[in-house]
Design a protein around this motif. Structure first.
Motif, short mmCIF file in Angstrom:
data_model
loop_
_atom_site.label_atom_id
_atom_site.label_comp_id
_atom_site.label_asym_id
_atom_site.label_seq_id
_atom_site.Cartn_x
_atom_site.Cartn_y
_atom_site.Cartn_z
N ASP A 1 -23.52 17.80 -37.08
CA ASP A 1 -24.44 17.31 -38.09
C ASP A 1 -25.41 18.43 -38.47
O ASP A 1 -26.00 19.08 -37.61
CB ASP A 1 -25.22 16.10 -37.56
CG ASP A 1 -24.32 14.88 -37.37
OD1 ASP A 1 -23.43 14.69 -38.22
OD2 ASP A 1 -24.52 14.15 -36.38
N LEU A 2 -25.59 18.63 -39.76
CA LEU A 2 -26.45 19.69 -40.27
C LEU A 2 -27.77 19.17 -40.81
O LEU A 2 -28.74 19.92 -40.88
CB LEU A 2 -25.73 20.47 -41.37
CG LEU A 2 -24.40 21.13 -40.99
CD1 LEU A 2 -23.76 21.76 -42.23
CD2 LEU A 2 -24.60 22.17 -39.91
N GLY A 3 -27.80 17.90 -41.22
CA GLY A 3 -28.99 17.36 -41.86
C GLY A 3 -29.10 17.85 -43.30
O GLY A 3 -28.32 18.68 -43.76
N ILE B 1 -31.71 19.60 -44.95
CA ILE B 1 -32.17 20.97 -45.12
C ILE B 1 -31.11 21.95 -44.63
O ILE B 1 -30.78 22.93 -45.32
CB ILE B 1 -33.50 21.19 -44.38
CG1 ILE B 1 -34.59 20.30 -44.98
CG2 ILE B 1 -33.91 22.66 -44.45
CD1 ILE B 1 -35.93 20.41 -44.28
N GLY B 2 -30.56 21.68 -43.46
CA GLY B 2 -29.51 22.55 -42.93
C GLY B 2 -28.28 22.54 -43.83
O GLY B 2 -27.60 23.55 -43.98
N GLY B 3 -28.01 21.37 -44.44
CA GLY B 3 -26.87 21.26 -45.33
C GLY B 3 -27.02 22.12 -46.57
O GLY B 3 -26.08 22.80 -46.99
N TYR B 4 -28.23 22.10 -47.16
CA TYR B 4 -28.48 22.95 -48.33
C TYR B 4 -28.30 24.43 -47.97
O TYR B 4 -27.65 25.19 -48.70
CB TYR B 4 -29.89 22.71 -48.88
CG TYR B 4 -29.98 21.58 -49.87
CD1 TYR B 4 -29.42 21.70 -51.14
CD2 TYR B 4 -30.61 20.38 -49.54
CE1 TYR B 4 -29.50 20.66 -52.06
CE2 TYR B 4 -30.70 19.33 -50.44
CZ TYR B 4 -30.13 19.48 -51.70
OH TYR B 4 -30.20 18.44 -52.60
N ALA B 5 -28.90 24.83 -46.85
CA ALA B 5 -28.82 26.24 -46.45
C ALA B 5 -27.38 26.64 -46.15
O ALA B 5 -26.92 27.70 -46.58
CB ALA B 5 -29.71 26.48 -45.23
N PHE B 6 -26.66 25.79 -45.42
CA PHE B 6 -25.29 26.13 -45.04
C PHE B 6 -24.36 26.17 -46.25
O PHE B 6 -23.57 27.10 -46.41
CB PHE B 6 -24.77 25.10 -44.02
CG PHE B 6 -23.35 25.34 -43.60
CD1 PHE B 6 -23.04 26.32 -42.67
CD2 PHE B 6 -22.31 24.58 -44.14
CE1 PHE B 6 -21.73 26.55 -42.27
CE2 PHE B 6 -21.00 24.80 -43.76
CZ PHE B 6 -20.71 25.78 -42.82
N THR B 7 -24.47 25.17 -47.12
CA THR B 7 -23.60 25.11 -48.30
C THR B 7 -23.84 26.31 -49.21
O THR B 7 -22.89 26.95 -49.68
CB THR B 7 -23.84 23.81 -49.08
OG1 THR B 7 -23.71 22.68 -48.20
CG2 THR B 7 -22.82 23.68 -50.21
N ALA B 8 -25.11 26.61 -49.45
CA ALA B 8 -25.43 27.76 -50.31
C ALA B 8 -24.95 29.06 -49.69
O ALA B 8 -24.40 29.93 -50.39
CB ALA B 8 -26.94 27.81 -50.56
N LEU B 9 -25.13 29.20 -48.38
CA LEU B 9 -24.68 30.41 -47.69
C LEU B 9 -23.17 30.59 -47.82
O LEU B 9 -22.68 31.70 -48.08
CB LEU B 9 -25.07 30.35 -46.21
CG LEU B 9 -24.60 31.52 -45.34
CD1 LEU B 9 -25.22 32.83 -45.82
CD2 LEU B 9 -24.95 31.27 -43.87
N CYS B 10 -22.42 29.50 -47.65
CA CYS B 10 -20.96 29.56 -47.76
C CYS B 10 -20.54 29.99 -49.17
O CYS B 10 -19.65 30.83 -49.34
CB CYS B 10 -20.34 28.22 -47.42
SG CYS B 10 -20.45 27.79 -45.67
N LEU B 11 -21.17 29.43 -50.19
CA LEU B 11 -20.81 29.74 -51.57
C LEU B 11 -21.20 31.17 -51.94
O LEU B 11 -20.42 31.89 -52.57
CB LEU B 11 -21.45 28.74 -52.52
CG LEU B 11 -20.88 27.31 -52.44
CD1 LEU B 11 -21.74 26.34 -53.24
CD2 LEU B 11 -19.44 27.28 -52.94
N VAL B 12 -22.39 31.58 -51.54
CA VAL B 12 -22.81 32.97 -51.80
C VAL B 12 -21.87 33.93 -51.10
O VAL B 12 -21.42 34.93 -51.68
CB VAL B 12 -24.26 33.20 -51.33
CG1 VAL B 12 -24.60 34.69 -51.35
CG2 VAL B 12 -25.25 32.43 -52.21
#
Length: 340
Positions: free
Chosen positions: A133-135, A137-148
């Motif tokens: 589980d990322l939550g 805030i963690g979800g936004y950071a993780f998703t953006a990091l993956c796409l970047v």
């Protein structure tokens, strides 16, 4: 009927733009001059207008979705892919610093996640049965990091004709098979657009350029997340996405780590990617053949045996390590083919 007609018109526009690639490249100032950078392998200036052809196909898809419904969830993706592509075009012309490109990518992808919150990854379901589980805030950071990360990795890998295009074709065909709704037509349209670009790219009539690579990376990354978060014809785990995108991501990480160990900038253009090693030590087309087979075979395996995705990832890593080790130790046997 009108929906399909608009998409076909987009493909025709892409083909016509390809035929006028040189003129478009001159008018936009998007010519890749090999005299400007020592690592270039082609001998004459080539227009970097793959982005223009890709935009023609994507804009037609977005317009058809806006007017007639199917594929509406692609509209924010196409909008932000166009922004990212424009950033790449500016970089092709002005050679922006990596810091400014990096910050701009984060900003545009952040906007996309606001416009398309369904792409947010808040938990990771792994093929071995565990969930992380990322939550929010963690979800936004993780998703953006993956796409970047994917956009950067695909751009760094864009150093040989047909490379990222052949992988994009594999991915879009896989997504077309997996999707259960009207989006099958969208992914087939993306596939057709990539084939049009490939037709002009293989004989070096045009290159994708940073604009094309950036836009393609964002579209493919967002589409992979879309498959993960929706009902599909086969289970898509978090590590299934790793299987799909393994080659550009793994090779990018390898190159960055290697350059850092040597005290060099990770973003310094060099000929040390896997495809460069294969092209120098095996055959001018070895990089293209390997990247296509590597991505296609692993993607097919993950579709047929999704519960074994983590095993497939391990096999991919071992294969990449073995090929890099062998090709790094072999002397240069043949000249590389024209490439960016």
């Amino acid at each position: 009927m009108m929906y399909e007609l608009i998409i076909v018109l987009g493909l025709i526009a892409a083909f016509l733009a390809g035929q006028q690639a040189q003129a478009i490249g001159v008018s936009l100032g998007l010519l890749d001059d090999p005299k400007a950078e020592a690592h270039k392998a082609h001998v004459s200036a080539v227009p970097q207008v793959g982005s223009v052809l890709l935009f023609a196909g994507l804009i037609a898809i977005g317009l058809a979705a806006f007017l007639y419904g199917p594929g509406e969830e692609f509209i924010p993706i196409i909008f932000c892919a166009s922004l990212v592509g424009a950033l790449g075009i500016i970089d092709d012309r002005l050679k922006l610093s990596w810091v400014s490109r990096f910050l701009a990518l984060w900003l545009i992808i952040g906007v996309m996640l606001v416009l398309a919150p369904e792409l947010l990854i808040t938990s990771l379901h792994w093929s071995w049965g565990q969930t992380s589980d990322l939550g929010t805030i963690g979800g936004y950071a993780f998703t953006a990091l993956c796409l970047v990360g994917l956009v950067i990795a695909l751009n760094m890998m864009d150093g040989f004709n047909g490379g990222i295009l052949s992988q994009g074709i594999v991915w879009s065909l896989a997504f077309a098979f997996l999707t259960t709704g009207d989006n099958t037509v969208v992914f087939l349209a993306i596939t057709a657009t990539l084939f049009v670009i490939l037709y002009f790219n293989m004989p070096s009539k045009l290159f994708m350029g940073d604009g094309g690579a950036y836009a393609l990376g964002l579209v493919m990354g967002a589409s992979a997340i879309m498959m993960y978060g929706s009902q599909t014809n086969a289970t898509v785990y978090a590590d299934t996405i790793v299987v799909w995108l393994a080659l550009p991501v793994f090779d990018c990480l390898r190159v960055i780590f290697r350059r850092k160990l040597r005290g060099e900038s990770p973003f310094l253009p060099q000929r040390d990617h896997l495809h460069h090693l294969l092209m120098k030590s095996v055959h001018p087309q070895a990089g293209l053949v390997f990247s296509f087979l590597y991505t296609a075979s692993a993607s097919l395996a993950a579709i047929l045996k999704p519960e074994a995705s983590y095993i497939i990832v391990v096999v991919q890593l071992l294969t990449l390590t073995a090929v890099v080790t062998v090709t790094s130790s072999k002397p240069k046997a043949v000249p590389s083919n024209p490439a960016e």
